[in-house]
Design a protein around this motif. Structure first.
Motif, PDB file in Angstrom:
ATOM      1  N   ASN A   1       0.912   4.114  -2.886  1.00  0.00           N
ATOM      2  CA  ASN A   1       0.652   5.520  -2.572  1.00  0.00           C
ATOM      3  C   ASN A   1       1.815   6.414  -2.987  1.00  0.00           C
ATOM      4  O   ASN A   1       1.626   7.550  -3.447  1.00  0.00           O
ATOM      5  CB  ASN A   1       0.382   5.689  -1.072  1.00  0.00           C
ATOM      6  CG  ASN A   1      -0.951   5.103  -0.647  1.00  0.00           C
ATOM      7  OD1 ASN A   1      -1.812   4.844  -1.487  1.00  0.00           O
ATOM      8  ND2 ASN A   1      -1.135   4.906   0.645  1.00  0.00           N
ATOM      9  N   THR A   2       3.042   5.896  -2.827  1.00  0.00           N
ATOM     10  CA  THR A   2       4.225   6.663  -3.224  1.00  0.00           C
ATOM     11  C   THR A   2       4.247   6.869  -4.736  1.00  0.00           C
ATOM     12  O   THR A   2       4.597   7.953  -5.223  1.00  0.00           O
ATOM     13  CB  THR A   2       5.507   5.927  -2.775  1.00  0.00           C
ATOM     14  OG1 THR A   2       5.462   5.705  -1.367  1.00  0.00           O
ATOM     15  CG2 THR A   2       6.746   6.754  -3.106  1.00  0.00           C
TER      16      THR A   2
ATOM     17  N   ILE B   1       0.835  -1.212   0.000  1.00  0.00           N
ATOM     18  CA  ILE B   1       0.000   0.000   0.000  1.00  0.00           C
ATOM     19  C   ILE B   1       0.863   1.253   0.000  1.00  0.00           C
ATOM     20  O   ILE B   1       0.603   2.217  -0.743  1.00  0.00           O
ATOM     21  CB  ILE B   1      -0.942  -0.009   1.221  1.00  0.00           C
ATOM     22  CG1 ILE B   1      -1.956  -1.154   1.095  1.00  0.00           C
ATOM     23  CG2 ILE B   1      -1.661   1.331   1.358  1.00  0.00           C
ATOM     24  CD1 ILE B   1      -2.796  -1.372   2.335  1.00  0.00           C
TER      25      ILE B   1
ATOM     26  N   VAL C   1       1.639   7.020  -6.650  1.00  0.00           N
ATOM     27  CA  VAL C   1       0.594   8.015  -6.957  1.00  0.00           C
ATOM     28  C   VAL C   1       1.129   9.432  -6.716  1.00  0.00           C
ATOM     29  O   VAL C   1       0.914  10.346  -7.520  1.00  0.00           O
ATOM     30  CB  VAL C   1      -0.663   7.767  -6.097  1.00  0.00           C
ATOM     31  CG1 VAL C   1      -1.644   8.930  -6.239  1.00  0.00           C
ATOM     32  CG2 VAL C   1      -1.339   6.468  -6.511  1.00  0.00           C
TER      33      VAL C   1
END
Length: 205
Positions: A10-11, A6, A13
């Motif tokens: 997220n990184t 996750i 994104v």
């Protein structure tokens, strides 16, 4: 592994939204280190649970060792390290091939990390009766004084400051020892200033 997956997503994104920067790059590096640590801990746990009862097959031990020479040759050349294999051909072994190849990879990786530049890394494989003896010798400045078997303890590092520079988790040699114990073998290390470090592996055929 799910939290790391996750965080990695997220990184990525954030990178698409903001572009690359040193903070996101650092996050990627730490995720990679943590993922490697998790993989090694899973490997140790699996070995502890299996206790050497995993699926075994016959394979050429000589070829498995020479495969690592070919794999690490580019890395060695980039550091001026000359790999010198002295491997007896055609030795067949029955064991857990994946674990044995992992063992070889750990010992090669350890030599690449700690060898002094412009030196030799010498690998030997010999068969005598119903046993095989392998040695892995490299010159290094990272010499352990006293009880050298401490190198096989989980999370042990010779030089913590140097280890941060080259990476690693302190679990590799512990995994190597477990793999050898699973195959009813033994591993020893001998390290002296001016003589280098030699890991000696003995396994029954």
């Amino acid at each position: 592994k799910t939290p790391l997956t996750i965080i990695e997503a997220n990184t990525e994104v954030l990178e698409m939204d903001q572009g690359e920067n040193q903070w996101l790059k650092s996050t990627h590096n730490q995720i990679e280190r943590m993922s490697h640590l998790v993989q090694q801990m899973v490997s140790l746990t699996r070995m502890d649970e299996e206790g050497g009862k995993g699926e075994k097959c016959e394979f050429f031990l000589s070829d498995a060792l020479l495969d690592q020479v070919e794999l690490y040759e580019p890395q060695a050349r980039s550091r001026g390290i000359r790999i010198h294999p002295d491997v007896a051909p055609g030795i067949v072994y029955r064991g857990q091939e994946e674990e044995v190849r992992q063992l070889f990879g750990i010992l090669f990786d350890n030599a690449m990390k700690y060898s002094t530049k412009d030196t030799e890394f010498v690998i030997t494989l010999r068969r005598k009766n119903r046993r095989c003896r392998m040695t892995f010798t490299n010159e290094t400045e990272q010499v352990v004084k006293g009880n050298q078997n401490i190198l096989f303890e989980r999370f042990y590092r010779v030089d913590k400051s140097h280890s941060r520079e080259i990476g690693g988790t302190g679990l590799g040699l512990a995994i190597a020892r477990n793999a050898i114990i699973m195959h009813r073998g033994a591993i020893k290390v001998h390290s002296l200033e001016g003589e280098g470090t030699t890991f000696t592996v003995r396994i029954p055929l």
